[in-house]
Design a protein around this motif. Structure first.
Motif, PDB file in Angstrom:
ATOM      1  N   LYS A   1       1.119  -1.207  -0.041  1.00 43.35           N
ATOM      2  CA  LYS A   1       0.265   0.098   0.048  1.00 43.35           C
ATOM      3  C   LYS A   1       0.691   1.929  -0.073  1.00 43.35           C
ATOM      4  O   LYS A   1       0.545   2.615  -0.188  1.00 43.35           O
ATOM      5  N   THR A   2       2.037   1.136   0.257  1.00 45.29           N
ATOM      6  CA  THR A   2       2.642   2.016   0.902  1.00 45.29           C
ATOM      7  C   THR A   2       3.186   2.636  -1.075  1.00 45.29           C
ATOM      8  O   THR A   2       2.968   4.025  -0.754  1.00 45.29           O
ATOM      9  N   PRO A   3       3.741   2.130  -2.010  1.00 41.72           N
ATOM     10  CA  PRO A   3       3.628   2.722  -3.091  1.00 41.72           C
ATOM     11  C   PRO A   3       2.411   3.326  -3.393  1.00 41.72           C
ATOM     12  O   PRO A   3       2.843   3.972  -4.546  1.00 41.72           O
ATOM     13  N   ILE A   4       1.437   2.928  -3.304  1.00 37.70           N
ATOM     14  CA  ILE A   4       0.328   2.996  -3.742  1.00 37.70           C
ATOM     15  C   ILE A   4      -0.140   4.456  -3.165  1.00 37.70           C
ATOM     16  O   ILE A   4      -0.445   5.381  -4.363  1.00 37.70           O
ATOM     17  N   ARG A   5       0.100   4.713  -1.708  1.00 36.61           N
ATOM     18  CA  ARG A   5       0.127   5.957  -1.288  1.00 36.61           C
ATOM     19  C   ARG A   5       0.427   7.217  -1.943  1.00 36.61           C
ATOM     20  O   ARG A   5       0.507   8.168  -1.939  1.00 36.61           O
ATOM     21  N   HIS A   6       1.659   6.518  -2.635  1.00 41.11           N
ATOM     22  CA  HIS A   6       3.174   7.593  -2.791  1.00 41.11           C
ATOM     23  C   HIS A   6       1.957   7.733  -4.253  1.00 41.11           C
ATOM     24  O   HIS A   6       2.278   8.709  -4.756  1.00 41.11           O
ATOM     25  N   ALA A   7       1.737   7.760  -5.124  1.00 42.64           N
ATOM     26  CA  ALA A   7       1.542   7.070  -6.323  1.00 42.64           C
ATOM     27  C   ALA A   7       0.192   8.274  -6.080  1.00 42.64           C
ATOM     28  O   ALA A   7      -0.021   9.709  -7.473  1.00 42.64           O
ATOM     29  N   LEU A   8      -0.565   7.808  -5.643  1.00 43.03           N
ATOM     30  CA  LEU A   8      -1.725   8.719  -5.676  1.00 43.03           C
ATOM     31  C   LEU A   8      -1.482  10.198  -4.901  1.00 43.03           C
ATOM     32  O   LEU A   8      -2.408  10.954  -5.276  1.00 43.03           O
ATOM     33  N   ASP A   9      -0.565  10.763  -4.099  1.00 40.84           N
ATOM     34  CA  ASP A   9      -0.349  12.139  -3.912  1.00 40.84           C
ATOM     35  C   ASP A   9      -0.314  12.452  -5.211  1.00 40.84           C
ATOM     36  O   ASP A   9      -0.459  13.209  -5.182  1.00 40.84           O
TER      37      ASP A   9
END
Length: 217
Positions: A37-45
């Motif tokens: 989930k961490t890369p996903i959250r960075h990507a969404l930001d």
């Protein structure tokens, strides 16, 4: 991993695979892309920063609607940046620079002949970025890159609103102006394109309701 997630989600949004208004849940996206989930959250930001995603803290994240006023603003800024580069580049342009820019304009011509909105957008941004690089102005290139995704998404949805005859005439005139190393002519061609031709495409897309504003949650 964040870059890969960003690129894959960006393409899904631009292509319409992820529709305007669609909810984006980090755990579902992580499973879909085979990551945490961490890369996903960075990507969404990053996607939110580029106007492709809306994030409501403690509520939801969703694909942003296509806001035509934001698209108009992005097009205006894109044009201003490019025209600013022309003022600095044309008075001192070299033979290899002219050949490079003319080659990029040729790629736009090919896209026009093929009626390929995606390839035309890629070549258009490459040409604008080419001017910025010759100028040696990295900040202009960065802003062009940031504006790209929002304009690309609009173009994908609004391709039926394109007037290819007008776009083709722009490319021919731009290439001629570059080869002539005529700063005034190059600026005039770009002003006409960004002040008249592109706004007319946006207006037609709005009239024809080609850009979805949202999807049921």
């Amino acid at each position: 991993m964040s870059d890969e997630a960003y690129n894959r989600l960006q393409e899904a949004i631009i292509s319409g695979e992820l529709r305007p208004g669609e909810r984006l849940r980090d755990y579902e996206l992580a499973e879909r892309l085979g990551t945490s989930k961490t890369p996903i959250r960075h990507a969404l930001d990053r996607l939110a920063d580029h106007g492709l995603v809306e994030m409501q803290r403690n509520r939801y994240t969703r694909v942003a609607p296509i806001d035509l006023d934001q698209v108009r603003n992005a097009v205006d800024l894109f044009g201003d940046i490019w025209i600013g580069s022309v003022r600095h580049v044309m008075p001192r342009i070299q033979d290899d620079d002219t050949a490079y820019l003319a080659e990029l304009a040729g790629e736009m011509s090919t896209a026009v002949k093929d009626r390929d909105v995606v390839c035309f957008g890629v070549a258009l941004r490459a040409t604008a970025t080419g001017f910025a690089r010759i100028e040696g102005n990295a900040s202009r290139a960065v802003v062009i890159d940031r504006l790209g995704p929002q304009i690309r998404r609009f173009s994908q949805h609004a391709k039926d609103a394109f007037d290819w005859d007008v776009v083709g005439a722009f490319v021919v005139s731009l290439r001629e102006a570059i080869l002539e190393r005529d700063a005034s002519k190059t600026r005039a061609v770009l002003v006409a394109f960004f002040d008249d031709a592109l706004p007319a495409i946006i207006d037609r897309a709005e009239e024809q309701d080609l850009t979805p504003s949202g999807a049921p949650e």
